[in-house]
Design an enzyme around this catalytic site. Sequence first.
Site, PDB file in Angstrom:
ATOM      1  N   ASP A 162      17.447  22.073 -31.881  1.00  0.00           N
ATOM      2  CA  ASP A 162      18.807  21.837 -32.363  1.00  0.00           C
ATOM      3  C   ASP A 162      19.772  21.992 -31.188  1.00  0.00           C
ATOM      4  O   ASP A 162      19.656  22.946 -30.416  1.00  0.00           O
ATOM      5  CB  ASP A 162      19.139  22.877 -33.449  1.00  0.00           C
ATOM      6  CG  ASP A 162      19.866  22.264 -34.619  1.00  0.00           C
ATOM      7  OD1 ASP A 162      20.949  21.682 -34.398  1.00  0.00           O
ATOM      8  OD2 ASP A 162      19.371  22.370 -35.756  1.00  0.00           O
ATOM      9  N   GLU A 220      23.611  14.287 -35.908  1.00  0.00           N
ATOM     10  CA  GLU A 220      24.134  14.602 -37.238  1.00  0.00           C
ATOM     11  C   GLU A 220      25.591  14.146 -37.273  1.00  0.00           C
ATOM     12  O   GLU A 220      26.411  14.624 -36.494  1.00  0.00           O
ATOM     13  CB  GLU A 220      24.046  16.107 -37.509  1.00  0.00           C
ATOM     14  CG  GLU A 220      24.393  16.419 -38.963  1.00  0.00           C
ATOM     15  CD  GLU A 220      25.055  17.770 -39.176  1.00  0.00           C
ATOM     16  OE1 GLU A 220      25.007  18.274 -40.304  1.00  0.00           O
ATOM     17  OE2 GLU A 220      25.645  18.318 -38.225  1.00  0.00           O
ATOM     18  N   ASP A 271      23.870  18.585 -33.562  1.00  0.00           N
ATOM     19  CA  ASP A 271      24.750  19.088 -34.608  1.00  0.00           C
ATOM     20  C   ASP A 271      26.138  18.438 -34.529  1.00  0.00           C
ATOM     21  O   ASP A 271      26.738  18.404 -33.446  1.00  0.00           O
ATOM     22  CB  ASP A 271      24.882  20.607 -34.387  1.00  0.00           C
ATOM     23  CG  ASP A 271      25.470  21.323 -35.569  1.00  0.00           C
ATOM     24  OD1 ASP A 271      24.865  21.273 -36.644  1.00  0.00           O
ATOM     25  OD2 ASP A 271      26.534  21.950 -35.412  1.00  0.00           O
ATOM     26  N   HIS A 330      18.698  21.997 -44.596  1.00  0.00           N
ATOM     27  CA  HIS A 330      19.207  23.369 -44.744  1.00  0.00           C
ATOM     28  C   HIS A 330      20.651  23.422 -45.239  1.00  0.00           C
ATOM     29  O   HIS A 330      21.142  24.506 -45.529  1.00  0.00           O
ATOM     30  CB  HIS A 330      19.081  24.096 -43.411  1.00  0.00           C
ATOM     31  CG  HIS A 330      19.952  23.488 -42.351  1.00  0.00           C
ATOM     32  ND1 HIS A 330      19.725  22.221 -41.840  1.00  0.00           N
ATOM     33  CD2 HIS A 330      21.065  23.943 -41.749  1.00  0.00           C
ATOM     34  CE1 HIS A 330      20.669  21.940 -40.972  1.00  0.00           C
ATOM     35  NE2 HIS A 330      21.497  22.963 -40.879  1.00  0.00           N
ATOM     36  N   ASP A 331      21.338  22.282 -45.291  1.00  0.00           N
ATOM     37  CA  ASP A 331      22.733  22.257 -45.752  1.00  0.00           C
ATOM     38  C   ASP A 331      22.882  21.663 -47.148  1.00  0.00           C
ATOM     39  O   ASP A 331      24.000  21.589 -47.674  1.00  0.00           O
ATOM     40  CB  ASP A 331      23.591  21.393 -44.808  1.00  0.00           C
ATOM     41  CG  ASP A 331      23.738  22.004 -43.432  1.00  0.00           C
ATOM     42  OD1 ASP A 331      23.749  23.240 -43.321  1.00  0.00           O
ATOM     43  OD2 ASP A 331      23.852  21.223 -42.461  1.00  0.00           O
TER      44      ASP A 331
HETATM   45  C1  GLC Z   1      25.941  21.364 -39.126  1.00  0.00           C
HETATM   46  C2  GLC Z   1      24.798  22.287 -39.481  1.00  0.00           C
HETATM   47  C3  GLC Z   1      25.306  23.363 -40.382  1.00  0.00           C
HETATM   48  C4  GLC Z   1      26.361  24.135 -39.628  1.00  0.00           C
HETATM   49  C5  GLC Z   1      27.446  23.224 -39.076  1.00  0.00           C
HETATM   50  C6  GLC Z   1      28.241  23.920 -38.024  1.00  0.00           C
HETATM   51  O1  GLC Z   1      26.439  20.701 -40.214  1.00  0.00           O
HETATM   52  O2  GLC Z   1      23.744  21.548 -40.041  1.00  0.00           O
HETATM   53  O3  GLC Z   1      24.299  24.191 -40.867  1.00  0.00           O
HETATM   54  O4  GLC Z   1      26.958  25.075 -40.488  1.00  0.00           O
HETATM   55  O5  GLC Z   1      26.930  22.076 -38.458  1.00  0.00           O
HETATM   56  O6  GLC Z   1      27.476  24.115 -36.867  1.00  0.00           O
END
Ligand code: GLC
Length: 581
Positions: free
Chosen positions: A104, A256, A204, A328-329
């Site tokens: 990540d 992402e 991320d 995970h989100d």
């Molecule tokens: C992304 C991650 C999430 C995190 C956010 C801030 O969306 O997947 O878990 O809280 O970024 O880093």
Amino acid sequence: MSGVTDDERAWWKEAVVYQVYPKSFADSDGDGVGDLGGVIDRVDYIDELGVDAVWLNPVYESPQADNGYDIADYRAIDDAYGDMEDWERLRDELHERDVRLIMDLVVNHTSDEHEWFRKSRREDGEYADYYHWVEGEPDELPNDWESVFGGSAWSWDDEREAWYLHLFDEKQPDLNWANPDVREAVYDMMEWWLGKGIDGFRMDVINMISKAEDYPDGGPDSDGAEHFMNGPRVHEYVGEMVEEVLDDESVLAVGETPGVSVDDAREYVSEDGDGLSMLFQFEHVTFDHGEHKFDADDPDLVEFKEILAKWQEGLADDGWNSLYLNNHDQPRMVSRFGSDGEYRRKSAKLLGTLTHTLGGTPFVYQGEEIGMTNAPFETREALRDVEVRNYVASAVDDAEGHADAYEDVREAVEAMSRDNARTPMQWTDEAHAGFTDGDPWIDANPNYAEVNVSRARDDPDSVLHYYRDLVALRERDLLVYGDFELLAPDDPDLFAYTRTLAGGDDESTERALVVLNFDDEPTTFEVPADVTVDGLELALANDDAPAVPGRALDLGPWEARVYLTPDPEAQAPDSAIDTER
Ligand code: GLC
């Protein structure tokens, strides 16, 4: 040979990726927190699924304000997870099994405990400008931008006597990508990890790294997102990063990117784009949201199909899709898009069938492969995640004087909270699902007595066994590279489509027909006249099904079927295709 050229191929297109959220995967030292030792102990489990890569959520040094997405040192492993030697061992154990490792990359922000931020708040030399600082008065916010986790995106810093920007928690200050020194420091760190032998990055919120200059207010009804999602210089930065660090095409770079459209996505992943491999787009996991995510409706299948079909077609000729329904989100997919009661197993298999037979790279989130579900959170105190805790706090404050305020939001919390995905991986029917010998940092879902790996292993009809078959199906070029066509777009219960791959010189066209009944009631699918069923054979199904399709298919509740023309690559024409399930 199929007609796929070597230029089109990439290992990450043909891969299935397994996502490990280490904090909740397996605890090897009894402190209640999952760790690298726990992942190492389970490498064979991961390998037996047949997956090609692991994406490991953050294990870097972090005060854990956002479960490791607040990084204090990019080059160190957090004590809670182990140390660098453990990490190296995990890398080696995976590589020995031909499983790649994706790390990540969290570079929109750091922790406020990162050395860069400590120096920045002291205005120490070159670091002064590493973050977004705005001078002003402590009672006058620089603008109306809102944090993704609720409240203003700005916090006042007493030490520097200025505001700093944090699009997430106040302990996650945003890096100032307009500063070339920041970019160089990030690229150095990425090179360092590549030098350690990793195979890619999951980036991320990478489409949030560029902010509009002078920080203008958001428009009416906006939280300012138009000034920082796909911001003015984002393609310059991402393109530069790829050029400087990721020019080796064998490195997987998955961005992402909340809020991207298909057109936006092309700018990141098309031939003429920035050079990312693929994106995690959010349209199919946000269309059910109301004003905010805790105000969600039941997802409507027709809309869901329309969105996924648009992405399939939109990136078909240029670009690539990722395929995921949870991570995970997100809440657990079987609770959100399937049916987690009587049809839990069938609908978990059906959803897996969807993600493994569309075009793109499937990502399997830990526990999905045994059909793990959303969890009950009986009290506020059972919640752990910063986002849901902020939401509950604001809802309860709004309802001041109302004794059952948590009860009023509990249903929404149980439907949408990120904690649903973060309950411990369910290994056995022993205490805490076999996740830890200690006190887990978050309670296990009480259904672990029934839903667990050990039971699934012993049961040939389990979701786990079906997932191994799904992963094996991805060996077919047809399912990786074939063209997609949606059938019956307006049918409210059926998701049906074909995949088609033109053959090379000496081969005829390969075809797939996938039919999924997203409902508790049986239904019949009339195959449209222009779809040829001749030559199709059952490759996988989650119930008894005829070996060859007729023109009308009677499907039971949550029934999933995959019909394929025989594999031209297979030695024996009827080799080992399992039609049992
Ligand atoms: C992304 C991650 C999430 C995190 C956010 C801030 O969306 O997947 O878990 O809280 O970024 O880093």
